[in-house]
Design a protein around this motif. Structure first.
Motif, PDB file in Angstrom:
ATOM      1  N   LEU A  87       0.852  -1.196   0.000  1.00 60.57           N
ATOM      2  CA  LEU A  87       0.000   0.000   0.000  1.00 60.57           C
ATOM      3  C   LEU A  87       0.880   1.234   0.000  1.00 60.57           C
ATOM      4  CD1 LEU A  87      -2.360  -1.197   2.877  1.00 60.57           C
ATOM      5  CD2 LEU A  87      -2.681  -1.524   0.411  1.00 60.57           C
ATOM      6  N   ILE A  88       0.480   2.243  -0.737  1.00 56.89           N
ATOM      7  CA  ILE A  88       1.279   3.472  -0.755  1.00 56.89           C
ATOM      8  C   ILE A  88       0.354   4.661  -0.959  1.00 56.89           C
ATOM      9  CG2 ILE A  88       1.917   3.034  -3.205  1.00 56.89           C
ATOM     10  CD1 ILE A  88       4.670   4.397  -2.457  1.00 56.89           C
ATOM     11  N   ARG A  89       0.360   5.579   0.051  1.00 52.73           N
ATOM     12  CA  ARG A  89      -0.546   6.728   0.006  1.00 52.73           C
ATOM     13  C   ARG A  89       0.260   8.001   0.191  1.00 52.73           C
ATOM     14  NH1 ARG A  89      -5.435   8.635   4.110  1.00 52.73           N
ATOM     15  NH2 ARG A  89      -3.686   9.459   5.295  1.00 52.73           N
ATOM     16  N   ALA A  90       0.084   8.932  -0.740  1.00 54.64           N
ATOM     17  CA  ALA A  90       0.630  10.295  -0.619  1.00 54.64           C
ATOM     18  C   ALA A  90       2.148  10.308  -0.463  1.00 54.64           C
ATOM     19  CB  ALA A  90      -0.032  11.020   0.559  1.00 54.64           C
ATOM     20  N   VAL A  91       2.845   9.542  -1.285  1.00 53.48           N
ATOM     21  CA  VAL A  91       4.305   9.470  -1.146  1.00 53.48           C
ATOM     22  C   VAL A  91       5.032  10.099  -2.335  1.00 53.48           C
ATOM     23  CG1 VAL A  91       6.277   7.875  -0.966  1.00 53.48           C
ATOM     24  CG2 VAL A  91       4.208   7.463   0.377  1.00 53.48           C
ATOM     25  N   ALA A  92       4.585   9.852  -3.567  1.00 52.04           N
ATOM     26  CA  ALA A  92       5.342  10.316  -4.737  1.00 52.04           C
ATOM     27  C   ALA A  92       4.447  10.231  -5.975  1.00 52.04           C
ATOM     28  CB  ALA A  92       6.578   9.431  -4.930  1.00 52.04           C
ATOM     29  N   ALA A  93       5.026  10.620  -7.111  1.00 55.29           N
ATOM     30  CA  ALA A  93       4.304  10.496  -8.387  1.00 55.29           C
ATOM     31  C   ALA A  93       3.975   9.025  -8.644  1.00 55.29           C
ATOM     32  CB  ALA A  93       5.171  11.046  -9.518  1.00 55.29           C
ATOM     33  N   VAL A  94       2.974   8.798  -9.450  1.00 53.22           N
ATOM     34  CA  VAL A  94       2.409   7.448  -9.549  1.00 53.22           C
ATOM     35  C   VAL A  94       3.424   6.413 -10.063  1.00 53.22           C
ATOM     36  CG1 VAL A  94       1.362   7.762 -11.853  1.00 53.22           C
ATOM     37  CG2 VAL A  94       0.312   6.248 -10.181  1.00 53.22           C
ATOM     38  N   ASN A  95       4.255   6.770 -11.025  1.00 55.89           N
ATOM     39  CA  ASN A  95       5.230   5.799 -11.540  1.00 55.89           C
ATOM     40  C   ASN A  95       6.306   5.491 -10.505  1.00 55.89           C
ATOM     41  OD1 ASN A  95       3.763   6.056 -13.794  1.00 55.89           O
ATOM     42  ND2 ASN A  95       5.440   6.642 -15.154  1.00 55.89           N
ATOM     43  N   VAL A  96       6.628   6.485  -9.700  1.00 55.14           N
ATOM     44  CA  VAL A  96       7.594   6.280  -8.613  1.00 55.14           C
ATOM     45  C   VAL A  96       6.991   5.311  -7.587  1.00 55.14           C
ATOM     46  CG1 VAL A  96       8.911   7.431  -6.796  1.00 55.14           C
ATOM     47  CG2 VAL A  96       8.538   8.591  -8.987  1.00 55.14           C
ATOM     48  N   CYS A  97       5.720   5.519  -7.263  1.00 52.89           N
ATOM     49  CA  CYS A  97       5.032   4.619  -6.322  1.00 52.89           C
ATOM     50  C   CYS A  97       5.038   3.184  -6.845  1.00 52.89           C
ATOM     51  CB  CYS A  97       3.592   5.072  -6.091  1.00 52.89           C
ATOM     52  SG  CYS A  97       3.468   6.601  -5.157  1.00 52.89           S
ATOM     53  N   ALA A  98       4.820   3.022  -8.148  1.00 55.12           N
ATOM     54  CA  ALA A  98       4.823   1.668  -8.728  1.00 55.12           C
ATOM     55  C   ALA A  98       6.202   1.034  -8.588  1.00 55.12           C
ATOM     56  CB  ALA A  98       4.400   1.737 -10.197  1.00 55.12           C
ATOM     57  N   GLU A  99       7.269   1.801  -8.827  1.00 57.53           N
ATOM     58  CA  GLU A  99       8.631   1.248  -8.706  1.00 57.53           C
ATOM     59  C   GLU A  99       8.955   0.907  -7.249  1.00 57.53           C
ATOM     60  OE1 GLU A  99      11.723   3.406 -10.746  1.00 57.53           O
ATOM     61  OE2 GLU A  99      13.286   2.057  -9.973  1.00 57.53           O
ATOM     62  N   TYR A 100       8.434   1.678  -6.305  1.00 54.40           N
ATOM     63  CA  TYR A 100       8.639   1.378  -4.892  1.00 54.40           C
ATOM     64  C   TYR A 100       7.885   0.094  -4.492  1.00 54.40           C
ATOM     65  CZ  TYR A 100      10.358   6.225  -3.924  1.00 54.40           C
ATOM     66  OH  TYR A 100      11.058   7.412  -3.871  1.00 54.40           O
TER      67      TYR A 100
END
Ligand code: SAM
Length: 248
Positions: free
Chosen positions: A155-168
């Motif tokens: 789960l990832i909320r309010a952390v970074a741009a969407v592609n960055v969130c996907a890589e994380y």
């Protein structure tokens, strides 16, 4: 709990979201844990500056309700899921989910030591034994065998741009598992860019859940990415690279 919505220290039992909260957290002990979490955040916020959302109604909607609503029907999953919350901050969405699903096992990661320190001291105080706080950059966690390809749900909320969130997120998910990116607005441009990035990471966008929050009517989109293949060892790239050169 006090039923007055004017209280500054207790969560108001607002009819519109109270019923849903009871469905998710049916026992009195869970409801007290939600209250205790709120009290702990407000108390610690004076020193730690954890969140700007401290007004009780707003806290209820944007931290408690939003955290649990974001996983959609998975909240009713019959399985005991292994979950990671990336960039959890003061513990959102991880802590409300740990209260709602005591049999889920949740790892909460953030690079800011004071925020993880808050979670480490608060989780046992409010009776949570299913929370594992970790201080680290997520790029390092994603390359660590203890965590890589280990989770049913990231789960990832309010952390970074969407592609960055996907890589994380995707390197942490096992095949057959799911990453959920909690977003506000959602544009076609973001959708197009994300499709390209998730292919490189071994995923496919399986669902986009659009809903409105119950009190302020704010728009939410939760992007579900199904993990279909192992992520190439190249990802996540070294600390800072995903944000400097987002995948596309
Ligand atoms: N998810 C929480 C929420 O929705 O309330 C916190 C959101 S806060 C705006 C973003 C958090 O992500 C910060 O606490 C920050 O320290 C953390 N963060 C950003 N990049 C990170 C990274 N690469 N690794 C670990 N944590 C990160």
């Amino acid at each position: 709990m006090n039923t007055s919505s004017s209280s500054t220290t207790e969560l108001p039992q607002l009819a519109k979201i109270w019923q849903e909260t009871i469905d998710w957290c049916p026992t009195e002990s869970q409801q007290l844990q939600l209250q205790s979490l709120y009290t702990a955040v407000v108390a610690a916020n004076q020193q730690l500056n954890l969140t700007r959302i401290t007004e009780p109604t707003e806290f209820w909607e944007k931290h408690l309700w939003d955290s649990i609503a974001g996983v959609g029907e998975l909240i009713k999953s019959p399985s005991a899921l292994k979950v990671i919350d990336i960039g959890t901050g003061a513990g959102f969405p991880g802590l409300p989910l740990a209260i709602a699903r005591t049999e889920w096992d949740l790892t909460l990661v953030d690079s800011t030591a004071k925020k993880v320190g808050f979670i480490s001291s608060t989780a046992p105080k409010i009776g949570l034994t299913n929370v594992h706080p970790v201080v680290s950059r997520i790029e390092d966690v994603g390359q660590n065998k203890q965590h890589r390809h280990q989770y049913d749900l990231a789960l990832i909320r309010a952390v970074a741009a969407v592609n960055v969130c996907a890589e994380y997120a995707l390197p942490l998910v096992k095949i057959g598992g799911t990453a959920i990116l909690y977003r506000g607005n959602w544009t076609q441009e973001e959708a197009d860019g994300l499709e390209l990035a998730v292919v490189k990471l071994g995923g496919e966008v399986s669902k986009i859940d659009r809903f409105n929050t119950p009190l302020s009517n704010s728009i939410r989109h939760c992007i579900y990415i199904h993990k279909i293949a192992d992520t190439h060892p190249y990802y996540p790239r070294n600390v800072g690279i995903p944000t400097q050169k987002p995948l596309g």
